[in-house]
Write an enzyme that holds these catalytic residues in place. Structure first.
Site, PDB file in Angstrom:
ATOM      1  N   HIS A   1       2.465  -5.243  -0.728  1.00  0.00           N
ATOM      2  CA  HIS A   1       3.169  -4.396  -1.699  1.00  0.00           C
ATOM      3  C   HIS A   1       4.553  -3.999  -1.174  1.00  0.00           C
ATOM      4  O   HIS A   1       5.561  -4.117  -1.878  1.00  0.00           O
ATOM      5  CB  HIS A   1       2.329  -3.149  -1.990  1.00  0.00           C
ATOM      6  CG  HIS A   1       2.958  -2.204  -2.963  1.00  0.00           C
ATOM      7  ND1 HIS A   1       2.615  -2.158  -4.293  1.00  0.00           N
ATOM      8  CD2 HIS A   1       3.927  -1.257  -2.794  1.00  0.00           C
ATOM      9  CE1 HIS A   1       3.338  -1.234  -4.897  1.00  0.00           C
ATOM     10  NE2 HIS A   1       4.139  -0.660  -4.007  1.00  0.00           N
ATOM     11  N   GLU A   2       4.582  -3.530   0.070  1.00  0.00           N
ATOM     12  CA  GLU A   2       5.861  -3.097   0.632  1.00  0.00           C
ATOM     13  C   GLU A   2       6.798  -4.271   0.885  1.00  0.00           C
ATOM     14  O   GLU A   2       8.023  -4.125   0.782  1.00  0.00           O
ATOM     15  CB  GLU A   2       5.623  -2.303   1.919  1.00  0.00           C
ATOM     16  CG  GLU A   2       4.811  -1.022   1.731  1.00  0.00           C
ATOM     17  CD  GLU A   2       5.371  -0.115   0.645  1.00  0.00           C
ATOM     18  OE1 GLU A   2       6.610  -0.076   0.472  1.00  0.00           O
ATOM     19  OE2 GLU A   2       4.579   0.559  -0.045  1.00  0.00           O
TER      20      GLU A   2
ATOM     21  N   HIS B   1       8.833  -4.898  -2.061  1.00  0.00           N
ATOM     22  CA  HIS B   1      10.040  -4.067  -2.145  1.00  0.00           C
ATOM     23  C   HIS B   1      11.086  -4.511  -1.129  1.00  0.00           C
ATOM     24  O   HIS B   1      12.290  -4.547  -1.429  1.00  0.00           O
ATOM     25  CB  HIS B   1       9.688  -2.598  -1.864  1.00  0.00           C
ATOM     26  CG  HIS B   1       8.813  -1.958  -2.895  1.00  0.00           C
ATOM     27  ND1 HIS B   1       9.057  -2.042  -4.241  1.00  0.00           N
ATOM     28  CD2 HIS B   1       7.689  -1.199  -2.758  1.00  0.00           C
ATOM     29  CE1 HIS B   1       8.132  -1.364  -4.902  1.00  0.00           C
ATOM     30  NE2 HIS B   1       7.284  -0.852  -4.029  1.00  0.00           N
TER      31      HIS B   1
END
Length: 448
Positions: free
Chosen positions: A24-25, A28
């Site tokens: 998920h990170e 980003h």
């Protein structure tokens, strides 16, 4: 050994969660760096730092509690008014007094100002709107892609438990659909399959001259032929055996296309009078087409979204079982503790290893779907909230262009800190209720 397997399954879920958070990170981080934003930290978890290493301008690390993660981007918000005024006067910004929420806004602005460097435009808030949206959607989309991969592995590589044409058991009698007795009563009629001479291990080849390739095809013919004598060919010991079978007219549950019981408005199973012979099939893992995984992921997104938008009500219903002692809704929300319990049960189940692996993969895929949907909620501090702020900023700028007005100041999302605080408190309360409920009255795959 069962207790050890449970602990291993529980621990593996947390490892899977950590991997999901890391992806998920990364969703980003990669676009942020690609668009030139200065990223100070990439962290998995919260709390004390267990390990970290700096590469270039970014510190990569793991923290003690793997229940989330973050990347620290420079200038998530525009500089605070006091910082801009101080910069214009060549001074350092100070902090003014105020109430509780005013202090929170000031603290958020101060934390954001610390990420700013003079004459450095590598900040998030100066990016075009579409780039800000891409960065913030990158995390949830990564969870969706990971879920699609996991579902593809589950459906296409491992396969799905599917009923086969081979018979596992043959009932001795016909019992009512709502019967609870395990043994036949003297008044119960003999089951048609037993009367016809069917045996466990027989494989159905054809019914009334119609070849059948799946158990569902055989069932469809049987249910549509009550009290009609059918010629059934089964394979037994390598030879074809012909049997005369007359399905009984019996009231049985109605199932949908996914094999799930159809329920009425009161939640009771819908029944219909159909042909019944009294057999159960053997099950086998059958590989599905390559598109089955993505299709399952999309279907799960819809199912999870239906739970998410009712989250407060669902959490209240789950928490109320602590007082009433009623069974939990197996389709309701779970905390990470509840998901860990299910993972432990899957690992400790008396089933082939491949079945347990399939159960774990399914659970981890569903968890990533939940992360995808949950993070799209348009409230700060969730990713959807940042997307909403970026879109609002874009709308303001577009309106200014249409009305020939000067470009507006960037949207200062720190003003929404009080709302963010309320959202965070609500999430903490709901999370605590679910954790307590999952400890005291957990959802169990195999009953208690």
């Amino acid at each position: 050994m069962e207790a050890l397997a449970f602990v291993i399954g529980f621990a593996l879920l947390f490892v899977g969660l950590a991997v999901s958070i890391a992806l998920h990170e990364l969703g980003h981080l990669w676009p942020a760096k690609a668009f030139g934003v200065r990223v100070g930290q990439y962290m998995i978890g919260f709390g004390p730092t267990l390990w970290s290493r700096r590469r270039g301008e970014t510190e990569y690390g793991v923290k003690a509690f793997p229940i989330g993660g973050y990347i620290s981007m420079a200038g998530m918000y525009p500089p605070s008014p006091t910082e801009r005024a101080a910069a214009a006067a060549g001074q350092r910004g100070g902090r003014a007094g105020g109430g509780f929420f005013a202090t929170m806004v000031q603290d958020a602005r101060a934390a954001n100002d610390e990420t700013l460097v003079a004459d450095d435009d590598r900040v998030f808030y100066k990016l075009p709107v579409w780039r800000r949206v891409v960065i913030m959607l990158g995390g949830p989309v990564m969870n969706l892609l990971f879920a699609i991969v996991l579902f593809a592995v589950l459906f296409t590589v491992i396969g799905v438990q599917t009923p086969t044409r081979t018979i596992a058991t043959v009932s001795e009698c016909v019992q009512p659909a709502d019967a609870t007795a395990a043994e036949c009563a003297a008044t119960d009629p003999t089951a048609p399959a037993a009367a016809a001479g069917m045996r466990p291990g027989d494989t159905i080849v054809s019914i009334d001259g119609t070849p059948v390739s799946t158990y569902d095809e055989a069932t469809e013919i049987i249910r549509a032929s009550p009290e009609q004598t059918l010629t059934v060919v089964v394979q037994r010991g390598g030879e074809d055996v012909t049997l005369a079978l007359t399905p009984a007219l019996a009231e049985r549950p109605v199932y949908d296309d996914r094999g799930q019981p159809v329920l009425d408005a009161e939640g009771d199973p819908v029944t219909a009078e159909v042909g019944f012979i009294g057999i159960t099939p053997q099950y086998a893992l059958v590989q599905q087409p390559i598109w089955a995984g993505p299709q399952a992921a999309v279907e799960n997104v819809g199912a999870v979204a239906g739970i998410i938008w009712q989250m407060p009500v669902k959490v209240w219903e789950a928490g109320s079982t602590l007082i009433t002692g009623e069974d939990r809704d197996p389709n309701g929300p779970l905390s990470i503790v509840g998901a860990g319990v299910i993972a432990g049960e899957v690992a400790a189940a008396e089933a082939p290893v491949v079945n347990r692996v399939a159960g774990f993969v399914s659970l981890l895929a569903s968890l990533n779907i939940a992360l995808f949907v949950f993070n799209l909620i348009p409230l700060l501090p969730l990713d959807g909230g940042h997307v909403a702020v970026a879109l609002w900023d874009g709308l303001k700028r577009a309106w200014a262009r249409l009305t020939n007005r000067p470009p507006p100041e960037p949207v200062d999302a720190t003003k929404l800190v009080p709302v963010t605080f309320v959202v965070v408190v609500a999430l903490i309360v709901m999370g605590a209720v679910l954790i307590l409920t999952d400890i005291v009255n957990p959802v169990s795959l195999f009953g208690r």
